[in-house]
Design an enzyme around this catalytic site. Structure first.
Site, mmCIF file in Angstrom:
data_model
loop_
_atom_site.group_PDB
_atom_site.id
_atom_site.type_symbol
_atom_site.label_atom_id
_atom_site.label_comp_id
_atom_site.label_asym_id
_atom_site.label_seq_id
_atom_site.Cartn_x
_atom_site.Cartn_y
_atom_site.Cartn_z
ATOM 1 N N ALA A 110 0.747 -1.076 0.140
ATOM 2 C CA ALA A 110 0.096 -0.036 -0.130
ATOM 3 C C ALA A 110 0.947 1.290 0.087
ATOM 4 O O ALA A 110 2.023 1.410 0.365
ATOM 5 C CB ALA A 110 -1.004 0.129 1.162
ATOM 6 N N PHE A 111 0.337 2.447 -0.416
ATOM 7 C CA PHE A 111 1.236 3.757 -0.518
ATOM 8 C C PHE A 111 1.733 3.939 0.695
ATOM 9 O O PHE A 111 2.834 4.858 0.888
ATOM 10 C CB PHE A 111 0.456 4.558 -1.232
ATOM 11 C CG PHE A 111 -0.497 5.701 -0.103
ATOM 12 C CD1 PHE A 111 -1.485 5.082 0.441
ATOM 13 C CD2 PHE A 111 0.122 6.815 0.278
ATOM 14 C CE1 PHE A 111 -2.323 5.799 1.285
ATOM 15 C CE2 PHE A 111 -0.790 7.657 1.110
ATOM 16 C CZ PHE A 111 -1.706 7.177 1.334
ATOM 17 N N LYS A 112 1.066 3.630 1.900
ATOM 18 C CA LYS A 112 1.742 4.112 3.177
ATOM 19 C C LYS A 112 3.052 3.725 3.304
ATOM 20 O O LYS A 112 4.314 4.310 4.047
ATOM 21 C CB LYS A 112 0.988 3.570 4.143
ATOM 22 C CG LYS A 112 -0.507 4.110 4.278
ATOM 23 C CD LYS A 112 -1.074 3.927 5.542
ATOM 24 C CE LYS A 112 -2.711 4.510 5.598
ATOM 25 N NZ LYS A 112 -3.696 4.240 4.501
ATOM 26 N N ASP A 113 3.691 2.598 2.557
ATOM 27 C CA ASP A 113 5.048 2.234 2.708
ATOM 28 C C ASP A 113 5.981 3.482 2.166
ATOM 29 O O ASP A 113 7.266 3.551 2.616
ATOM 30 C CB ASP A 113 5.275 0.959 1.856
ATOM 31 C CG ASP A 113 4.797 -0.273 2.455
ATOM 32 O OD1 ASP A 113 4.720 -0.240 3.489
ATOM 33 O OD2 ASP A 113 4.451 -1.043 1.578
ATOM 34 N N LEU A 116 6.225 5.540 5.404
ATOM 35 C CA LEU A 116 6.801 5.040 6.659
ATOM 36 C C LEU A 116 8.142 4.369 6.272
ATOM 37 O O LEU A 116 8.561 4.236 7.603
ATOM 38 C CB LEU A 116 5.512 3.950 7.101
ATOM 39 C CG LEU A 116 4.168 4.708 7.620
ATOM 40 C CD1 LEU A 116 3.407 3.755 7.921
ATOM 41 C CD2 LEU A 116 4.920 5.112 9.193
#
Ligand SMILES: *Cc1c(COP(=O)(O)O)cnc(C)c1O
Length: 465
Positions: A110-113, A116
């Site tokens: 997911a784009f949160k990687d 993060l």
């Protein structure tokens, strides 16, 4: 770079303290005191840079002298070295002037990687330098927990505890968290729902003695450093399509307004972004605002795009701060009323100004499913439900013909296999790296929905004391 709070009272901080602090003490969110700006020539000179090289250029102005360029470069190289695609964030052409920006090639799909992975390394770097440690505690209903765990695993200065509601996250999402085998990673299945998990986390942060003794910290989406890291892919996509010489529009599936706000910042920094299209599911507080100036809190209803199931879009406060010309006292008053009445009352003239850049579009689950099927028929590929909302919003609200339109794909279809299969009849497969996910051993403890029990459990496992 100095940082100011959107509510105008909390002390100014430098980058490192903003990174570690998260929420400002006056309840506001930190933003840079001024926007760094790149000239057209500076943007032209970004052409041909790798994702990591570009990230250093874009991020560097947000830090002071505290982290030097060589250190930053090392951290950025490491952050993006575990991604599955050589381009890190590839652009796929999906129409005559339409592109899909694929933001699902990181460790948890997911784009949160993209934010993060870097934020975890920055935390570790700053804490190690200061000889400090933190205990990160968070609640998750899905994507955030696994992205945070992957970002913090194996880091000496961090212990991370993620609470999830037992039996209420999808199997893929749970296993992405619980199959991580690292001494500093702790998964806690709470016998309750997501709100119970969130309330436990809030209660731990409100217990000052507990909070201080364990040095509790968070990496949630209001942390400035996450926004900062997200600006990079707007530059990467825009420059490869001809910025600064060719204007463009972006369409972004949004919940907390973090991702699309990073696009707003990219525009402040000099990118020729003409439109930002906000896609929402039926939790549509943002679409109601941008179409009718109606920002009224409504109960959350579960959808097939669960990472956008929110009642309030926390990062909208950062845009509000700009719309009110950085008048923190005004923002504090508006947000206070919002909390008391459930209605955010923005003057019509201010609302009009926000509509010069932003447009919005809402999809229900049936429309989202139809988009997944339609896209597969046209392009052969499968979209996850969140990405489908961005694509449908771009089709619905596309501005003047010819302006390149970039839709952000925020998750891999295999993260939501059931919803995708129901929509288009085919089941997406996990990438080879995760092919044995369903066979890997899981590590988690189950605890009752009880504050003292959870606090003791964390205290026992934390390496701080
Ligand atoms: C978190 C998430 C979103 C929403 O992002 P915001 O920054 O909250 O707008 C969209 N899609 C996916 C897949 C997500 O995980």
């Amino acid at each position: 770079m100095r940082y100011v709070s959107t509510r105008g009272v909390a002390p100014e901080l430098d980058f490192e303290d903003v990174l570690l602090t998260g929420l400002a003490r006056d309840g506001g969110l930190y933003v840079p005191a001024t926007w760094p700006h790149f000239s057209e020539n500076a943007i032209r000179s970004m052409r041909g840079l790798s994702y990591a090289e570009l990230a250093v250029r874009v991020i560097r102005p947000f830090m002071g002298e505290e982290i030097d360029e060589e250190q930053l470069s090392r951290l950025v190289q490491e952050a993006y070295s575990h991604f599955d695609h050589a381009a890190v964030a590839p652009l796929q052409q999906i129409g005559a002037s339409d592109w899909l920006l694929e933001l699902f090639h990181g460790p948890t799909l997911a784009f949160k990687d993209y934010a993060l992975q870097l934020v975890g390394l920055l935390f570790d770097h700053v804490l190690t330098k200061r000889q400090e440690r933190v205990t990160i505690v968070g609640a998750t209903s899905g994507d955030t927990g696994s992205a945070a765990i992957e970002a913090c695993r194996d880091r000496d200065a961090i212990d991370i505890f993620i609470l999830h509601p037992m039996g209420r996250v999808s199997e893929v999402q749970r296993r992405q968290m619980t199959t991580v085998d690292s001494p500093n990673v702790h998964n806690i299945a709470v016998n309750g729902n997501f709100d119970d998990c969130q309330n436990l986390v809030k209660a731990m942060f409100n217990d000052q003695d507990y909070r201080d003794s364990l040095r509790l910290s968070a990496v949630n989406s209001i942390n400035w450093a996450r926004i900062m890291a997200q600006i990079v892919y707007y530059f990467h996509a825009a420059v490869s399509l001809g910025a600064p010489d060719r204007p463009m529009a972006f369409s972004v599936p949004t919940g907390n307004f973090g991702n699309v706000y990073a696009g707003y910042v990219a525009k402040q920094m000099g990118l020729p972004i003409r439109k930002l299209i906000v896609g929402s599911n039926t939790n549509d507080i943002l679409t109601r605002y941008f179409t009718n100036n109606d920002m009224t809190i409504q109960p959350v209803n579960p959808t097939n795009s669960p990472s956008m199931d929110i009642a309030i879009s926390s990062n909208f406060e950062r845009l509000l701060f700009e719309l009110y010309e950085r008048d923190g006292h005004k923002v504090a008053a508006l947000m206070g009323d919002f909390q008391d009445t459930g209605v955010l009352a923005v003057e019509d003239s201010v609302w009009e100004r926000s509509r010069e850049l932003f447009e919005s579009w809402r999809l229900d689950d049936a429309e989202t499913a139809a988009t997944i099927a339609d896209f597969r028929a046209r392009n052969g590929d499968m979209l996850d439900p969140h990405s489908a909302i961005g694509v449908a919003a771009s089709w619905a609200r596309r501005p003047a013909f010819g302006l390149p339109m970039i839709s952000l794909a925020t998750a891999h279809s295999a993260k939501f296999p059931d919803a995708v299969e129901r929509a288009c009849g085919a089941r997406p497969e996990l990438p080879p790296r995760l092919a044995d996910l369903l066979q890997r051993p899981e590590h988690y403890e189950t605890v009752p929905n009880d504050l003292k029990t959870v606090q003791n459990h964390i205290r026992k496992l934390s390496r701080i004391i």
